[in-house]
Design a protein around this motif. Sequence first.
Motif, PDB file in Angstrom:
ATOM      1  N   GLY A 178       9.727   9.731  99.630  1.00  9.28           N
ATOM      2  CA  GLY A 178       8.910  10.931  99.695  1.00  9.28           C
ATOM      3  C   GLY A 178       8.569  11.452  98.314  1.00  9.28           C
ATOM      4  O   GLY A 178       9.248  11.150  97.322  1.00  9.28           O
ATOM      5  N   GLU A 179       7.519  12.258  98.249  1.00  9.85           N
ATOM      6  CA  GLU A 179       7.100  12.848  96.986  1.00  9.85           C
ATOM      7  C   GLU A 179       8.162  13.808  96.460  1.00  9.85           C
ATOM      8  O   GLU A 179       9.039  14.252  97.211  1.00  9.85           O
ATOM      9  CB  GLU A 179       5.779  13.601  97.184  1.00  9.85           C
ATOM     10  CG  GLU A 179       4.612  12.716  97.590  1.00  9.85           C
ATOM     11  CD  GLU A 179       3.347  13.532  97.837  1.00  9.85           C
ATOM     12  OE1 GLU A 179       3.356  14.754  97.591  1.00  9.85           O
ATOM     13  OE2 GLU A 179       2.341  12.928  98.275  1.00  9.85           O
ATOM     14  N   SER A 180       8.062  14.140  95.186  1.00  9.10           N
ATOM     15  CA  SER A 180       8.970  15.119  94.596  1.00  9.10           C
ATOM     16  C   SER A 180       8.829  16.452  95.323  1.00  9.10           C
ATOM     17  O   SER A 180       7.720  16.892  95.635  1.00  9.10           O
ATOM     18  CB  SER A 180       8.649  15.316  93.109  1.00  9.10           C
ATOM     19  OG  SER A 180       8.933  14.151  92.376  1.00  9.10           O
ATOM     20  N   GLY A 181       9.973  17.082  95.580  1.00  9.91           N
ATOM     21  CA  GLY A 181       9.955  18.403  96.186  1.00  9.91           C
ATOM     22  C   GLY A 181       9.901  18.421  97.695  1.00  9.91           C
ATOM     23  O   GLY A 181       9.804  19.490  98.295  1.00  9.91           O
ATOM     24  N   THR A 182       9.983  17.251  98.348  1.00 10.63           N
ATOM     25  CA  THR A 182       9.894  17.234  99.814  1.00 10.63           C
ATOM     26  C   THR A 182      11.234  17.472 100.500  1.00 10.63           C
ATOM     27  O   THR A 182      11.273  17.670 101.717  1.00 10.63           O
ATOM     28  CB  THR A 182       9.304  15.898 100.311  1.00 10.63           C
ATOM     29  OG1 THR A 182      10.001  14.809  99.695  1.00 10.63           O
ATOM     30  CG2 THR A 182       7.827  15.799  99.967  1.00 10.63           C
ATOM     31  N   GLY A 183      12.337  17.433  99.752  1.00 10.27           N
ATOM     32  CA  GLY A 183      13.632  17.727 100.354  1.00 10.27           C
ATOM     33  C   GLY A 183      14.479  16.505 100.635  1.00 10.27           C
ATOM     34  O   GLY A 183      15.276  16.490 101.577  1.00 10.27           O
ATOM     35  N   LYS A 184      14.363  15.479  99.788  1.00 13.54           N
ATOM     36  CA  LYS A 184      15.102  14.234 100.036  1.00 13.54           C
ATOM     37  C   LYS A 184      16.611  14.451  99.971  1.00 13.54           C
ATOM     38  O   LYS A 184      17.363  13.895 100.777  1.00 13.54           O
ATOM     39  CB  LYS A 184      14.661  13.160  99.039  1.00 13.54           C
ATOM     40  CG  LYS A 184      13.201  12.748  99.201  1.00 13.54           C
ATOM     41  CD  LYS A 184      12.818  11.603  98.297  1.00 13.54           C
ATOM     42  CE  LYS A 184      12.730  11.998  96.835  1.00 13.54           C
ATOM     43  NZ  LYS A 184      11.664  12.993  96.565  1.00 13.54           N
ATOM     44  N   GLU A 185      17.063  15.273  99.016  1.00 14.70           N
ATOM     45  CA  GLU A 185      18.511  15.513  98.936  1.00 14.70           C
ATOM     46  C   GLU A 185      19.008  16.305 100.138  1.00 14.70           C
ATOM     47  O   GLU A 185      20.142  16.104 100.595  1.00 14.70           O
ATOM     48  CB  GLU A 185      18.870  16.243  97.641  1.00 14.70           C
ATOM     49  CG  GLU A 185      20.384  16.400  97.454  1.00 14.70           C
ATOM     50  CD  GLU A 185      20.797  16.773  96.045  1.00 14.70           C
ATOM     51  OE1 GLU A 185      22.008  17.011  95.829  1.00 14.70           O
ATOM     52  OE2 GLU A 185      19.929  16.819  95.153  1.00 14.70           O
ATOM     53  N   LEU A 186      18.183  17.184 100.692  1.00 14.06           N
ATOM     54  CA  LEU A 186      18.577  17.920 101.887  1.00 14.06           C
ATOM     55  C   LEU A 186      18.786  16.973 103.063  1.00 14.06           C
ATOM     56  O   LEU A 186      19.704  17.163 103.868  1.00 14.06           O
ATOM     57  CB  LEU A 186      17.527  18.973 102.241  1.00 14.06           C
ATOM     58  CG  LEU A 186      17.374  20.134 101.263  1.00 14.06           C
ATOM     59  CD1 LEU A 186      16.291  21.089 101.752  1.00 14.06           C
ATOM     60  CD2 LEU A 186      18.692  20.875 101.090  1.00 14.06           C
ATOM     61  N   VAL A 187      17.936  15.960 103.178  1.00 11.67           N
ATOM     62  CA  VAL A 187      18.111  14.972 104.236  1.00 11.67           C
ATOM     63  C   VAL A 187      19.409  14.204 104.024  1.00 11.67           C
ATOM     64  O   VAL A 187      20.175  13.971 104.977  1.00 11.67           O
ATOM     65  CB  VAL A 187      16.907  14.011 104.289  1.00 11.67           C
ATOM     66  CG1 VAL A 187      17.171  12.849 105.241  1.00 11.67           C
ATOM     67  CG2 VAL A 187      15.659  14.755 104.728  1.00 11.67           C
ATOM     68  N   ALA A 188      19.670  13.822 102.782  1.00 13.32           N
ATOM     69  CA  ALA A 188      20.922  13.115 102.483  1.00 13.32           C
ATOM     70  C   ALA A 188      22.129  13.980 102.833  1.00 13.32           C
ATOM     71  O   ALA A 188      23.118  13.491 103.412  1.00 13.32           O
ATOM     72  CB  ALA A 188      20.957  12.719 101.006  1.00 13.32           C
ATOM     73  N   GLU A 189      22.067  15.265 102.510  1.00 17.80           N
ATOM     74  CA  GLU A 189      23.169  16.171 102.831  1.00 17.80           C
ATOM     75  C   GLU A 189      23.338  16.320 104.338  1.00 17.80           C
ATOM     76  O   GLU A 189      24.463  16.386 104.843  1.00 17.80           O
ATOM     77  CB  GLU A 189      22.926  17.539 102.193  1.00 17.80           C
ATOM     78  CG  GLU A 189      23.068  17.536 100.678  1.00 17.80           C
ATOM     79  CD  GLU A 189      22.742  18.890 100.082  1.00 17.80           C
ATOM     80  OE1 GLU A 189      22.272  19.773 100.824  1.00 17.80           O
ATOM     81  OE2 GLU A 189      22.945  19.053  98.863  1.00 17.80           O
ATOM     82  N   ALA A 190      22.227  16.368 105.072  1.00 15.33           N
ATOM     83  CA  ALA A 190      22.304  16.481 106.531  1.00 15.33           C
ATOM     84  C   ALA A 190      22.963  15.240 107.126  1.00 15.33           C
ATOM     85  O   ALA A 190      23.797  15.344 108.038  1.00 15.33           O
ATOM     86  CB  ALA A 190      20.912  16.681 107.122  1.00 15.33           C
ATOM     87  N   ILE A 191      22.595  14.060 106.635  1.00 17.33           N
ATOM     88  CA  ILE A 191      23.214  12.826 107.126  1.00 17.33           C
ATOM     89  C   ILE A 191      24.712  12.855 106.877  1.00 17.33           C
ATOM     90  O   ILE A 191      25.517  12.442 107.737  1.00 17.33           O
ATOM     91  CB  ILE A 191      22.567  11.606 106.440  1.00 17.33           C
ATOM     92  CG1 ILE A 191      21.119  11.449 106.923  1.00 17.33           C
ATOM     93  CG2 ILE A 191      23.365  10.335 106.714  1.00 17.33           C
ATOM     94  CD1 ILE A 191      20.330  10.404 106.151  1.00 17.33           C
ATOM     95  N   HIS A 192      25.106  13.362 105.720  1.00 19.97           N
ATOM     96  CA  HIS A 192      26.539  13.446 105.410  1.00 19.97           C
ATOM     97  C   HIS A 192      27.243  14.496 106.261  1.00 19.97           C
ATOM     98  O   HIS A 192      28.272  14.221 106.885  1.00 19.97           O
ATOM     99  CB  HIS A 192      26.736  13.760 103.925  1.00 19.97           C
ATOM    100  CG  HIS A 192      28.157  14.042 103.557  1.00 19.97           C
ATOM    101  ND1 HIS A 192      29.108  13.048 103.464  1.00 19.97           N
ATOM    102  CD2 HIS A 192      28.807  15.217 103.307  1.00 19.97           C
ATOM    103  CE1 HIS A 192      30.276  13.596 103.151  1.00 19.97           C
ATOM    104  NE2 HIS A 192      30.121  14.898 103.052  1.00 19.97           N
ATOM    105  N   GLN A 193      26.694  15.708 106.292  1.00 19.55           N
ATOM    106  CA  GLN A 193      27.354  16.820 106.966  1.00 19.55           C
ATOM    107  C   GLN A 193      27.497  16.608 108.470  1.00 19.55           C
ATOM    108  O   GLN A 193      28.434  17.123 109.089  1.00 19.55           O
ATOM    109  CB  GLN A 193      26.588  18.116 106.714  1.00 19.55           C
ATOM    110  CG  GLN A 193      26.627  18.593 105.275  1.00 19.55           C
ATOM    111  CD  GLN A 193      25.698  19.774 105.035  1.00 19.55           C
ATOM    112  OE1 GLN A 193      25.195  20.376 105.975  1.00 19.55           O
ATOM    113  NE2 GLN A 193      25.461  20.086 103.783  1.00 19.55           N
ATOM    114  N   LEU A 194      26.578  15.860 109.068  1.00 24.53           N
ATOM    115  CA  LEU A 194      26.584  15.677 110.508  1.00 24.53           C
ATOM    116  C   LEU A 194      27.131  14.325 110.940  1.00 24.53           C
ATOM    117  O   LEU A 194      27.283  14.068 112.132  1.00 24.53           O
ATOM    118  CB  LEU A 194      25.151  15.828 111.051  1.00 24.53           C
ATOM    119  CG  LEU A 194      24.485  17.167 110.757  1.00 24.53           C
ATOM    120  CD1 LEU A 194      23.008  17.113 111.096  1.00 24.53           C
ATOM    121  CD2 LEU A 194      25.171  18.284 111.515  1.00 24.53           C
ATOM    122  N   GLY A 195      27.431  13.467 109.973  1.00 26.16           N
ATOM    123  CA  GLY A 195      27.839  12.107 110.299  1.00 26.16           C
ATOM    124  C   GLY A 195      29.339  11.900 110.339  1.00 26.16           C
ATOM    125  O   GLY A 195      30.138  12.837 110.267  1.00 26.16           O
TER     126      GLY A 195
END
Length: 478
Positions: free
Chosen positions: A166-183
């Motif tokens: 994804g482009e810069s600023g789209t929230g890629k780290e937030l997705v990574a954190e969600a995968i971690h927090q919910l996995g």
Amino acid sequence: MTKRVLLVEDDSSIAIVITAALEAEGYDVDRCDSVAGRDRFLSRADYHILLTDVMLTDGDGIETLNRVREAQPHLPIIILSAQNTLDTAVRASDTGAFEYFPKPFDLEELVRTVTQAIGSAEAASIDAPQDVPQGLPLVGRSAAMQAVYRMITRVLRNDLTVLILGESGTGKELVAEAIHQLGNRRAGPFIAVNTAAIPAELIESELFGHEKGAFTGAVARTMGKFEQASGGTLFLDEIGDMPMQAQTRLLRALQSGRIRRVGGREEITLDCRIVAATNRDLLPMIAAGTFREDLYYRLAVVPIELPPLRERADDIEALSRHFLANAVSEGLPRRQLTPAAASLLSRQPWRGNVRELRNFIYRLALLARDEMVDVAAVEPLLAQADGAQPMRMDDTPSRNPADLSDAVEHWLAVHEPMQGQVYDMALAAFERPLFLNVLGQTSGNQLRAAQILGINRNTLRKRLSDLGISAEDYTSKD
């Protein structure tokens, strides 16, 4: 034998359409609109599959599925919902549902999925995780974000490597954190490393660690990011900017499942999930020989592509209100958007994506004079952000200094002062036009611009990236 379907749906028009489509395929469909009705049907007959909405006339269709699971643990379940949030998608996944369909959905795809679910040899339940974090970081109910949510739910119960694009600023780290927090690895650490920010000569030491005396300055054994992430998730951001030599060592580590510290002999077995991200298009880089093809396929086991904000304009209003609420929790004045102001924000391009929108909303929260923010308050800041009114070196800021003084005075009167908060927010409001003006006067010469501003050239580059400023913004269009 005719396959029996139980459909639990409180919207009669949707129920009629689904029933007709399934009956046309030869299914025998029973229908009800409540949790109580569902339980009655299930107690009287055996079904091959259950289709259920979430918000029913007498309760939550997901919360009450535990009773169904206890009685029929292998019954395939498909969940339908108009509550199209990541939370709903995760809750659906936690029930062991065969599939989750956000409304509106493709009817033909639903019928195909029913056939697949019934034909599946085993649709065993997945135990719901305990202590799932609340306040998930992703916001949006657009079709584009629904696709992202569904991909996230598919990787929560495994350790497959994920590549977020994804482009810069789209929230890629937030997705990574969600995968971690919910996995499965949420009890372990989440270690994030920006591979683009590490000097090439230090990246191996940073990732794999080093032994004492491995190089000048290595005064003690140091664990690398892989070891620090043991039991959890390692997030490799900006993977497209990793030097080729480091790519080779990373590939070797992923292939073998083992690493060796710089200067060390002991092999260390890896115990972390790998999530990588990039804003670069890696396929042309592979063709150009600047990114390893074998590493790409090792990382992109499950690719998740984040849409730019311009492709999910329906989410801009929800994101804006979300950021306004966050701004209050960080000590800024309470603000609300009028419908017209929210509509205006939704029509903007937001080239810097969600990051740019967040920064803008925080500036708006600080600088707006009234709690109810209307178009008249939004337009000047939008013009300033777009560079429509660049500030000359001998000009005062486009906003009246008295207005800014009033805003600061109001904030201080209502909230406990937070060191640096006012400065940071006010600085963000005026950086963009200042940078645009200086770069315009220097014909885009960043080195000269940095000298005029009295900052390091690398600092200028980073701030330009953070603010979403490109060469097109400050070069002449004549």
